[in-house]
Write a protein that holds these residues in place. Structure first.
Motif, mmCIF file in Angstrom:
data_model
loop_
_atom_site.group_PDB
_atom_site.id
_atom_site.type_symbol
_atom_site.label_atom_id
_atom_site.label_comp_id
_atom_site.label_asym_id
_atom_site.label_seq_id
_atom_site.Cartn_x
_atom_site.Cartn_y
_atom_site.Cartn_z
ATOM 1 N N ARG A 44 0.829 -1.206 0.000
ATOM 2 C CA ARG A 44 0.000 0.000 0.000
ATOM 3 C C ARG A 44 0.865 1.258 0.000
ATOM 4 O O ARG A 44 0.500 2.266 -0.600
ATOM 5 N N ALA A 45 1.996 1.191 0.674
ATOM 6 C CA ALA A 45 2.888 2.348 0.742
ATOM 7 C C ALA A 45 3.833 2.425 -0.454
ATOM 8 O O ALA A 45 4.237 3.508 -0.858
ATOM 9 N N HIS A 46 4.189 1.282 -1.018
ATOM 10 C CA HIS A 46 5.158 1.227 -2.121
ATOM 11 C C HIS A 46 4.530 0.509 -3.314
ATOM 12 O O HIS A 46 4.797 -0.663 -3.551
ATOM 13 N N LYS A 47 3.713 1.213 -4.039
ATOM 14 C CA LYS A 47 2.923 0.617 -5.117
ATOM 15 C C LYS A 47 3.768 0.072 -6.264
ATOM 16 O O LYS A 47 3.357 -0.845 -6.953
ATOM 17 N N LYS A 48 4.949 0.605 -6.468
ATOM 18 C CA LYS A 48 5.767 0.195 -7.608
ATOM 19 C C LYS A 48 6.847 -0.821 -7.255
ATOM 20 O O LYS A 48 7.742 -1.076 -8.042
ATOM 21 N N ASP A 49 6.767 -1.403 -6.088
ATOM 22 C CA ASP A 49 7.736 -2.414 -5.662
ATOM 23 C C ASP A 49 7.303 -3.771 -6.224
ATOM 24 O O ASP A 49 6.645 -4.564 -5.567
ATOM 25 N N PHE A 50 7.707 -4.027 -7.443
ATOM 26 C CA PHE A 50 7.234 -5.211 -8.138
ATOM 27 C C PHE A 50 7.885 -6.498 -7.638
ATOM 28 O O PHE A 50 7.305 -7.571 -7.750
ATOM 29 N N SER A 51 9.064 -6.415 -7.072
ATOM 30 C CA SER A 51 9.703 -7.601 -6.496
ATOM 31 C C SER A 51 8.912 -8.097 -5.291
ATOM 32 O O SER A 51 8.676 -9.302 -5.137
ATOM 33 N N SER A 52 8.494 -7.160 -4.449
ATOM 34 C CA SER A 52 7.686 -7.548 -3.293
ATOM 35 C C SER A 52 6.309 -8.028 -3.727
ATOM 36 O O SER A 52 5.738 -8.918 -3.101
ATOM 37 N N ARG A 53 5.792 -7.483 -4.812
ATOM 38 C CA ARG A 53 4.496 -7.918 -5.329
ATOM 39 C C ARG A 53 4.560 -9.371 -5.771
ATOM 40 O O ARG A 53 3.672 -10.166 -5.492
ATOM 41 N N ARG A 54 5.660 -9.719 -6.427
ATOM 42 C CA ARG A 54 5.840 -11.101 -6.863
ATOM 43 C C ARG A 54 5.917 -12.039 -5.663
ATOM 44 O O ARG A 54 5.319 -13.114 -5.646
ATOM 45 N N GLY A 55 6.645 -11.627 -4.637
ATOM 46 C CA GLY A 55 6.725 -12.428 -3.414
ATOM 47 C C GLY A 55 5.381 -12.571 -2.737
ATOM 48 O O GLY A 55 5.036 -13.638 -2.229
ATOM 49 N N LEU A 56 4.600 -11.494 -2.741
ATOM 50 C CA LEU A 56 3.266 -11.534 -2.150
ATOM 51 C C LEU A 56 2.371 -12.521 -2.886
ATOM 52 O O LEU A 56 1.674 -13.333 -2.265
ATOM 53 N N LEU A 57 2.401 -12.482 -4.199
ATOM 54 C CA LEU A 57 1.592 -13.408 -4.987
ATOM 55 C C LEU A 57 2.014 -14.861 -4.752
ATOM 56 O O LEU A 57 1.174 -15.765 -4.705
ATOM 57 N N LYS A 58 3.306 -15.071 -4.580
ATOM 58 C CA LYS A 58 3.810 -16.417 -4.301
ATOM 59 C C LYS A 58 3.305 -16.918 -2.954
ATOM 60 O O LYS A 58 2.893 -18.076 -2.816
ATOM 61 N N LEU A 59 3.323 -16.032 -1.935
ATOM 62 C CA LEU A 59 2.825 -16.409 -0.609
ATOM 63 C C LEU A 59 1.338 -16.722 -0.641
ATOM 64 O O LEU A 59 0.873 -17.670 0.006
ATOM 65 N N VAL A 60 0.576 -15.920 -1.384
ATOM 66 C CA VAL A 60 -0.869 -16.152 -1.493
ATOM 67 C C VAL A 60 -1.125 -17.514 -2.140
ATOM 68 O O VAL A 60 -2.010 -18.262 -1.704
ATOM 69 N N SER A 61 -0.331 -17.845 -3.146
ATOM 70 C CA SER A 61 -0.482 -19.141 -3.818
ATOM 71 C C SER A 61 -0.147 -20.295 -2.870
ATOM 72 O O SER A 61 -0.853 -21.309 -2.838
ATOM 73 N N GLN A 62 0.922 -20.139 -2.089
ATOM 74 C CA GLN A 62 1.289 -21.181 -1.129
ATOM 75 C C GLN A 62 0.194 -21.378 -0.089
ATOM 76 O O GLN A 62 -0.136 -22.517 0.272
ATOM 77 N N ARG A 63 -0.373 -20.278 0.393
ATOM 78 C CA ARG A 63 -1.451 -20.389 1.376
ATOM 79 C C ARG A 63 -2.672 -21.069 0.776
ATOM 80 O O ARG A 63 -3.317 -21.889 1.430
ATOM 81 N N ALA A 64 -2.976 -20.751 -0.472
ATOM 82 C CA ALA A 64 -4.114 -21.387 -1.138
ATOM 83 C C ALA A 64 -3.916 -22.890 -1.254
ATOM 84 O O ALA A 64 -4.863 -23.670 -1.052
ATOM 85 N N GLU A 65 -2.700 -23.317 -1.553
ATOM 86 C CA GLU A 65 -2.412 -24.752 -1.636
ATOM 87 C C GLU A 65 -2.563 -25.427 -0.274
ATOM 88 O O GLU A 65 -3.111 -26.530 -0.178
ATOM 89 N N GLN A 66 -2.072 -24.788 0.778
ATOM 90 C CA GLN A 66 -2.209 -25.353 2.123
ATOM 91 C C GLN A 66 -3.681 -25.454 2.527
ATOM 92 O O GLN A 66 -4.105 -26.455 3.102
ATOM 93 N N LEU A 67 -4.451 -24.427 2.221
ATOM 94 C CA LEU A 67 -5.881 -24.454 2.550
ATOM 95 C C LEU A 67 -6.616 -25.515 1.746
ATOM 96 O O LEU A 67 -7.525 -26.175 2.258
ATOM 97 N N LYS A 68 -6.218 -25.689 0.498
ATOM 98 C CA LYS A 68 -6.839 -26.721 -0.344
ATOM 99 C C LYS A 68 -6.569 -28.104 0.248
ATOM 100 O O LYS A 68 -7.478 -28.934 0.354
ATOM 101 N N TYR A 69 -5.318 -28.341 0.671
ATOM 102 C CA TYR A 69 -4.970 -29.612 1.289
ATOM 103 C C TYR A 69 -5.782 -29.830 2.565
ATOM 104 O O TYR A 69 -6.342 -30.909 2.790
ATOM 105 N N LEU A 70 -5.858 -28.808 3.384
ATOM 106 C CA LEU A 70 -6.579 -28.917 4.651
ATOM 107 C C LEU A 70 -8.068 -29.161 4.418
ATOM 108 O O LEU A 70 -8.697 -29.957 5.113
ATOM 109 N N ARG A 71 -8.627 -28.489 3.415
ATOM 110 C CA ARG A 71 -10.049 -28.654 3.096
ATOM 111 C C ARG A 71 -10.343 -30.085 2.647
ATOM 112 O O ARG A 71 -11.364 -30.665 3.006
ATOM 113 N N GLN A 72 -9.427 -30.668 1.885
ATOM 114 C CA GLN A 72 -9.646 -32.023 1.368
ATOM 115 C C GLN A 72 -9.435 -33.097 2.431
ATOM 116 O O GLN A 72 -10.075 -34.135 2.390
ATOM 117 N N THR A 73 -8.530 -32.856 3.385
ATOM 118 C CA THR A 73 -8.223 -33.891 4.365
ATOM 119 C C THR A 73 -9.103 -33.825 5.607
ATOM 120 O O THR A 73 -9.511 -34.870 6.118
#
Length: 89
Positions: A44-73
């Protein structure tokens, strides 16, 4: 940008399933959510920090995978975790 050791210990103790548990899906989702929240504030403070944006998207994807696993098990644990963390409105 990284979560503090005290905050990490607090999250682990709050979401662990047994004494000494630090790797269960619930703990991993909680830690990922904390990191995602901090990175979201940073973006929110650094809108043009694209490296951090990529890391954020990666973390969101990892969390989605963990939640998917938990939902199925184990649906009850999945519902408990998303309720505690305030995910999936």
């Amino acid at each position: 940008m990284a979560i503090t050791k005290e905050r990490k210990t607090e999250l682990i103790s709050q979401f662990r399933r047994a004494e000494g548990d630090s790797g269960s899906p619930e703990v991993q989702v909680a830690l990922l959510t904390a990191r995602i929240n901090e990175l979201t504030e940073h973006m929110r403070a650094h809108k043009k920090d694209f490296s951090s944006r990529r890391g954020l998207l990666k973390l969101v994807s990892q969390r989605a995978e963990q939640l998917k696993y938990l939902r199925q098990t184990d649906r009850e644990r999945y519902l408990a975790v998303i309720g505690k963390l305030g995910l999936r409105k």
